[in-house]
Design an enzyme around this catalytic site. Structure first.
Site, short mmCIF file in Angstrom:
data_model
loop_
_atom_site.label_atom_id
_atom_site.label_comp_id
_atom_site.label_asym_id
_atom_site.label_seq_id
_atom_site.Cartn_x
_atom_site.Cartn_y
_atom_site.Cartn_z
N GLN A 13 -2.07 9.13 -94.70
CA GLN A 13 -1.17 8.09 -95.19
C GLN A 13 -0.05 7.85 -94.18
O GLN A 13 0.72 8.77 -93.89
CB GLN A 13 -0.58 8.55 -96.52
CG GLN A 13 0.27 7.51 -97.20
CD GLN A 13 0.64 7.97 -98.60
OE1 GLN A 13 -0.24 8.32 -99.38
NE2 GLN A 13 1.91 8.00 -98.91
N SER A 30 5.77 6.95 -93.85
CA SER A 30 7.08 7.35 -93.32
C SER A 30 7.20 7.07 -91.83
O SER A 30 6.22 7.10 -91.09
CB SER A 30 7.31 8.85 -93.53
OG SER A 30 7.10 9.19 -94.85
N GLU A 36 -0.62 10.50 -107.14
CA GLU A 36 -0.71 11.95 -107.05
C GLU A 36 -0.03 12.65 -108.21
O GLU A 36 0.06 13.87 -108.23
CB GLU A 36 -0.13 12.42 -105.72
CG GLU A 36 1.35 12.17 -105.58
CD GLU A 36 1.88 12.62 -104.23
OE1 GLU A 36 2.12 11.76 -103.39
OE2 GLU A 36 2.02 13.83 -104.04
N GLU A 61 16.90 15.24 -104.23
CA GLU A 61 18.11 14.42 -104.46
C GLU A 61 17.71 13.07 -105.08
O GLU A 61 18.36 12.59 -106.02
CB GLU A 61 18.85 14.17 -103.13
CG GLU A 61 19.53 15.39 -102.53
CD GLU A 61 18.55 16.30 -101.79
OE1 GLU A 61 17.40 15.87 -101.51
OE2 GLU A 61 18.91 17.46 -101.51
C1 LIG Z 1 4.68 18.34 -96.75
C2 LIG Z 1 4.98 16.89 -96.49
C3 LIG Z 1 3.96 15.99 -96.41
C4 LIG Z 1 4.21 14.65 -96.15
N1 LIG Z 1 3.15 13.83 -96.03
C5 LIG Z 1 3.37 12.54 -95.71
C6 LIG Z 1 2.26 11.68 -95.48
O1 LIG Z 1 1.10 12.09 -95.56
N2 LIG Z 1 2.50 10.39 -95.16
C7 LIG Z 1 3.78 9.91 -95.05
O2 LIG Z 1 3.91 8.71 -94.80
N3 LIG Z 1 4.85 10.70 -95.24
C8 LIG Z 1 4.66 12.01 -95.57
N4 LIG Z 1 5.75 12.85 -95.73
C9 LIG Z 1 7.10 12.32 -95.50
C10 LIG Z 1 7.94 12.23 -96.74
O3 LIG Z 1 7.50 11.19 -97.58
C11 LIG Z 1 9.39 12.02 -96.29
O4 LIG Z 1 9.77 13.19 -95.58
C12 LIG Z 1 10.32 11.78 -97.45
O5 LIG Z 1 10.12 10.51 -97.97
C13 LIG Z 1 11.81 11.96 -97.07
O6 LIG Z 1 12.13 11.13 -96.00
P1 LIG Z 1 12.87 11.65 -94.69
O7 LIG Z 1 12.16 12.91 -94.22
O8 LIG Z 1 12.96 10.50 -93.74
O9 LIG Z 1 14.32 12.09 -95.13
P2 LIG Z 1 15.55 11.12 -95.41
O10 LIG Z 1 15.11 9.99 -96.27
O11 LIG Z 1 16.19 10.80 -94.09
O12 LIG Z 1 16.50 12.04 -96.24
C14 LIG Z 1 17.29 13.10 -95.65
C15 LIG Z 1 18.13 13.72 -96.78
O13 LIG Z 1 19.01 12.73 -97.35
C16 LIG Z 1 18.79 12.63 -98.74
N5 LIG Z 1 18.93 11.24 -99.20
C17 LIG Z 1 18.40 10.14 -98.60
N6 LIG Z 1 18.70 9.04 -99.34
C18 LIG Z 1 19.40 9.46 -100.42
C19 LIG Z 1 19.98 8.80 -101.55
N7 LIG Z 1 19.90 7.49 -101.74
N8 LIG Z 1 20.63 9.57 -102.46
C20 LIG Z 1 20.75 10.90 -102.31
N9 LIG Z 1 20.23 11.58 -101.25
C21 LIG Z 1 19.56 10.87 -100.32
C22 LIG Z 1 17.37 13.11 -98.97
O14 LIG Z 1 17.18 13.56 -100.28
C23 LIG Z 1 17.26 14.23 -97.94
O15 LIG Z 1 17.80 15.43 -98.43
C24 LIG Z 1 5.53 14.19 -95.99
C25 LIG Z 1 6.59 15.10 -96.06
C26 LIG Z 1 6.32 16.44 -96.31
C27 LIG Z 1 7.48 17.41 -96.36
#
Ligand SMILES: Cc1cc2nc3c(=O)[nH]c(=O)nc-3n(C[C@H](O)[C@H](O)[C@H](O)COP(=O)(O)OP(=O)(O)OC[C@H]3O[C@@H](n4cnc5c(N)ncnc54)[C@H](O)[C@@H]3O)c2cc1C
Length: 388
Positions: A126, A129, A244, A368
């Protein structure tokens, strides 16, 4: 009523018997410290074993090889968990996300092309991100512009689970840079063997590479690989993201309550009253989690924030349990260097499972974000200020 419950009990007996004769002995060893090729082979053979008896995609419609009732699925997942069967980690995106998306929004041709292929073992990842677009997925910057041979895609994807093994990718890209963020996105089926696709696995603290970066450089995607209409990708993606939940959480909760808690108890000194107290507290929480999952699957308590409550509860309980397991195992937990190609508590090595537990608080909405949903939609608290 009696007939119905007897039928379900018959099914449970059948699944139990199946588990006793079909679950590979010592499957953790077959997935631990092995090469990528061996991991893929093991996962594929387990998938085909389940498929042969109709247990791989019970949630799919009957005409595509599924057709089990929700009650039968619950029984199936409970028994697989109780018998500590391996999870289908490699096929997860294919059988849940890709299938749900194709069934809800794909064309007949797309369904005919991919659903049987998924049953034959086609692997999907997928690509949602991006750097700068995770929780705020609508900020994604990968572009897809119409060219003479189809869409030409440029950009970078991040955290794509299993992309190093995948043949196809569920891809979101921006087709209208001038439209409001959610209205300018389209949804594509990307052949990972296309020229211009580069996959770079990311090494994690556990030593494994669960996910990858995907770089897209002038990648051409034919127009018949668009899912839904152009610029409706955000709505299509909601189908993917919803796929999921429910049964998956039930299965994970059952596994945590069976094998996970059992292993924890085994590794604890049971003559220590403080330890017993903590175990009792965890068992109470586990009982609560299983009850929540059962209600959720049965639709008994359909509330706007139920999925968020279950996910938050599971992921944080998993963290507390693996943290306690690591504490109990002491130094030994820190020196186990086995490399498990699995997830959550399933490796059986406490430190690795503890590190892996943090995964669950991030994808599908971080803790969060879940708390915000519970506060706003579940408790009716005032909405937090939003950006533009
Ligand atoms: C094991 C695993 C598998 C994954 N698999 C996939 C995959 O197959 N395909 C894919 O596309 N993605 C995948 N992901 C990515 C995942 O969807 C993202 O990591 C997730 O959406 C969080 O985005 P970010 O890492 O950019 O963090 P950010 O969005 O940058 O967030 C950083 C921090 O800020 C906080 N934050 C952000 N916005 C807010 C808000 N409005 N209010 C309060 N707090 C906030 C978050 O909670 C977090 O603690 C995977 C991630 C993991 C850990």
């Amino acid at each position: 009523m009696t007939g119905e419950s007897r039928t379900l009990e018959d099914f449970r007996t059948e699944v139990r018997q199946w588990c006793r004769t079909n679950i590979p002995v010592d499957w953790r060893r077959a997935q631990t410290g092995v090469s990528d090729r061996e991991f893929v082979e093991f996962q594929q053979s387990w998938f085909q074993r389940l498929r042969a008896d109709g247990f791989a995609v019970p949630h799919w419609p009957k005409e595509y090889g599924g057709g089990m009732s929700s009650a039968e699925q619950v029984v199936l997942y409970q028994e697989l968990a109780a018998h500590d069967a391996p999870r289908l980690v490699l096929a997860f995106v294919s059988i849940h996300h890709a299938a749900a998306t194709l069934l809800a929004a794909g064309t007949d041709e797309q369904r005919r092309r991919h659903l049987p292929a998924i049953l034959d073992g086609e692997i999907w990842c997928q690509g949602f991100s991006e750097p700068g677009a995770g929780s705020d997925l609508a900020a994604l910057a990968t572009t897809a512009r119409r060219g003479p041979d189809g869409y030409v895609v440029n950009g970078q994807k991040l955290w794509a689970s299993g992309a190093q093994y995948a043949e196809w990718c569920l891809l979101l890209a921006r087709t209208d840079p001038d439209a409001p963020a959610r209205q300018g996105i389209s949804y594509f089926l990307l052949d990972m063997r296309s020229p211009g696709v580069e996959v770079r696995p990311i090494r994690q603290a556990t030593g494994e590479s669960h996910f990858c970066e995907i770089f897209l450089d002038d990648v051409v995607i034919a127009t018949d690989r668009l899912v839904g209409r152009e610029n409706t990708g955000w709505q299509v993606a909601q189908r993917t993201l919803g796929a999921e939940r429910g049964m998956t959480m039930l299965e994970l909760a059952e596994r945590l309550g069976n094998g996970g808690f059992g292993r924890l108890v085994e590794s604890c000194p049971l003559d220590d009253p403080v330890v017993l107290d903590r175990l009792a507290a965890l068992e109470i929480e586990l009982t609560g989690l299983r009850a929540l999952c059962a209600d959720f699957v049965a639709g008994a308590a359909p509330g706007p924030a139920d999925a968020s409550i279950v996910k938050l509860y599971y992921s944080e309980l998993l963290q507390r349990m693996t943290d306690f397991g690591t504490e109990m195992a002491g130094l030994a937990a820190h020196t186990e260097l086995r490399k498990p190609l699995s997830s959550g508590w399933e490796s059986g090595a406490w430190m690795l499972d503890f590190l892996g537990s943090w995964e669950w608080t991030i994808p599908g909405g971080t803790s969060e974000i879940q708390r915000t949903i519970i506060g706003e939609r579940g408790l009716g608290l005032p909405r937090e200020p939003r950006g533009k």
